[in-house]
Scaffold this motif. Structure first.
Motif, PDB file in Angstrom:
ATOM      1  N   VAL A  28       0.831  -1.201   0.000  1.00 46.21           N
ATOM      2  CA  VAL A  28       0.000   0.000   0.000  1.00 46.21           C
ATOM      3  C   VAL A  28       0.868   1.254   0.000  1.00 46.21           C
ATOM      4  O   VAL A  28       0.585   2.220  -0.730  1.00 46.21           O
ATOM      5  N   ASP A  29       1.931   1.273   0.791  1.00 42.43           N
ATOM      6  CA  ASP A  29       2.796   2.458   0.854  1.00 42.43           C
ATOM      7  C   ASP A  29       3.445   2.740  -0.496  1.00 42.43           C
ATOM      8  O   ASP A  29       3.540   3.900  -0.920  1.00 42.43           O
ATOM      9  N   GLU A  30       3.911   1.703  -1.189  1.00 43.35           N
ATOM     10  CA  GLU A  30       4.512   1.893  -2.515  1.00 43.35           C
ATOM     11  C   GLU A  30       3.461   2.389  -3.510  1.00 43.35           C
ATOM     12  O   GLU A  30       3.740   3.263  -4.346  1.00 43.35           O
ATOM     13  N   TYR A  31       2.279   1.860  -3.427  1.00 44.83           N
ATOM     14  CA  TYR A  31       1.168   2.279  -4.290  1.00 44.83           C
ATOM     15  C   TYR A  31       0.855   3.757  -4.080  1.00 44.83           C
ATOM     16  O   TYR A  31       0.704   4.523  -5.044  1.00 44.83           O
ATOM     17  N   HIS A  32       0.824   4.192  -2.821  1.00 45.97           N
ATOM     18  CA  HIS A  32       0.576   5.603  -2.530  1.00 45.97           C
ATOM     19  C   HIS A  32       1.688   6.488  -3.071  1.00 45.97           C
ATOM     20  O   HIS A  32       1.429   7.587  -3.572  1.00 45.97           O
ATOM     21  N   ARG A  33       2.935   6.025  -2.974  1.00 48.63           N
ATOM     22  CA  ARG A  33       4.057   6.827  -3.483  1.00 48.63           C
ATOM     23  C   ARG A  33       3.966   6.979  -4.998  1.00 48.63           C
ATOM     24  O   ARG A  33       4.273   8.043  -5.539  1.00 48.63           O
ATOM     25  N   MET A  34       3.543   5.939  -5.706  1.00 50.07           N
ATOM     26  CA  MET A  34       3.391   6.043  -7.158  1.00 50.07           C
ATOM     27  C   MET A  34       2.279   7.024  -7.526  1.00 50.07           C
ATOM     28  O   MET A  34       2.394   7.778  -8.496  1.00 50.07           O
ATOM     29  N   ILE A  35       1.205   7.031  -6.750  1.00 49.34           N
ATOM     30  CA  ILE A  35       0.126   7.998  -7.001  1.00 49.34           C
ATOM     31  C   ILE A  35       0.628   9.420  -6.753  1.00 49.34           C
ATOM     32  O   ILE A  35       0.406  10.325  -7.568  1.00 49.34           O
ATOM     33  N   ALA A  36       1.337   9.621  -5.633  1.00 49.56           N
ATOM     34  CA  ALA A  36       1.845  10.958  -5.291  1.00 49.56           C
ATOM     35  C   ALA A  36       2.840  11.456  -6.322  1.00 49.56           C
ATOM     36  O   ALA A  36       2.912  12.665  -6.607  1.00 49.56           O
ATOM     37  N   ALA A  37       3.624  10.544  -6.903  1.00 52.26           N
ATOM     38  CA  ALA A  37       4.642  10.930  -7.882  1.00 52.26           C
ATOM     39  C   ALA A  37       4.072  11.118  -9.280  1.00 52.26           C
ATOM     40  O   ALA A  37       4.786  11.551 -10.183  1.00 52.26           O
TER      41      ALA A  37
END
Length: 206
Positions: A28-37
Motif C-alpha cells: 500500500v505504501d509503494e502504491y501511494h508513493r506512485m500515485i503521489a509521484a
C-alpha cells in the motif's frame, strides 16, 4: 494510464514499464508513493488487490445505476450513524487498497480527509456484480476476509440476488447465504435496522 516521467521508472521500452508496474507485488505504501509521484494518475481507475495493480472494469448502465441507487438508499437510511462511500478507496494493509462499490464506514471527525478508511472503520462492504461476479466471490471475498471485514455483500444484478458473507478468517468467510429480493436483512453493525433488499436494486432488471 501509467506515466514514465519519474526517474525511478525510466525505461526505453514503455511496454516494459507497463509490465513491470503491473506484475510486481506492491505494498500500500509503494502504491501511494506512485500515485503521489504521478506515475499512476487519478483518472486511471486502478485498485491494489493483494499486491497487484488491477485495471477496474468499465461500468455498464445497470451496474452504475444499481450502485447509485443502493448507495443513496443506504446513505438516507444510515445518515445519523455512518458514512456511505461510493467507489472510494479502503486501505487494507499491507497490500490491498480496493475501491468497493459501496463502503459503509464509521463516522470520522476529519471526514477521512487525512487518510482512507481501514478495516477497523468498515461496517459493511458491498460490491455490485455483473461480469465481475466470480472475482467478487473469490478474489475480493478472500481479500476482505483476510482483512477481517465482518460483513460483505454482493448485489448480483443478473440473478437479482444478494450474497452475504460473514465470519471472516484467513482462509475466507466461514458463513455465506444467498437471499432473494423479497427478503430483508440487518447489517451486523446495525442489528435493529432491517434493509428490504428490493430497495438496493433497480425496479426493473434492465
Amino acid at each position: 494510464m501509467l506515466h514514465g516521467n519519474n526517474p525511478l521508472f525510466l525505461t526505453p521500452n514503455p511496454l516494459s514499464l507497463m509490465s513491470s508496474v503491473l506484475l510486481k507485488s506492491w505494498t500500500v505504501d509503494e502504491y501511494h508513493r506512485m500515485i503521489a509521484a504521478g506515475i499512476l494518475a487519478a483518472g486511471d481507475r486502478l485498485e491494489l488487490l493483494d499486491g497487484q495493480i488491477i485495471q477496474m472494469n468499465p461500468q455498464l448502465p445497470p451496474h452504475a445505476a444499481t450502485t447509485q441507487r443502493a448507495a443513496r438508499y443506504l446513505d438516507r437510511l444510515l445518515e445519523e450513524v455512518a458514512y456511505v462511500r461510493m467507489q472510494l478507496p479502503v486501505t487494507l494493509r499491507p497490500s490491498s487498497e480496493p475501491e468497493p462499490d459501496i463502503a459503509v464506514v464509521c463516522i470520522d471527525p476529519n471526514e477521512y480527509g487525512d487518510r482512507h478508511p481501514t478495516a477497523s472503520d468498515v461496517l459493511l462492504l458491498i460490491e455490485v456484480a455483473d461480469s465481475t461476479l466470480i472475482s467478487d466471490r473469490q478474489k475480493k471475498a478472500l481479500i476482505y476476509a483476510k482483512a477481517g471485514i465482518s460483513d460483505y455483500w454482493i448485489l448480483d444484478i443478473n440473478s437479482r440476488q444478494v450474497l452475504i458473507f460473514r465470519e471472516p478468517s484467513a482462509e475466507g468467510y466461514r458463513q455465506s447465504m444467498t437471499l432473494t429480493l423479497n427478503e430483508a436483512i440487518a447489517p451486523l453493525a446495525f442489528p435493529n435496522i432491517e434493509i428490504p433488499l428490493t430497495q438496493l436494486f433497480l425496479q426493473s432488471a434492465g
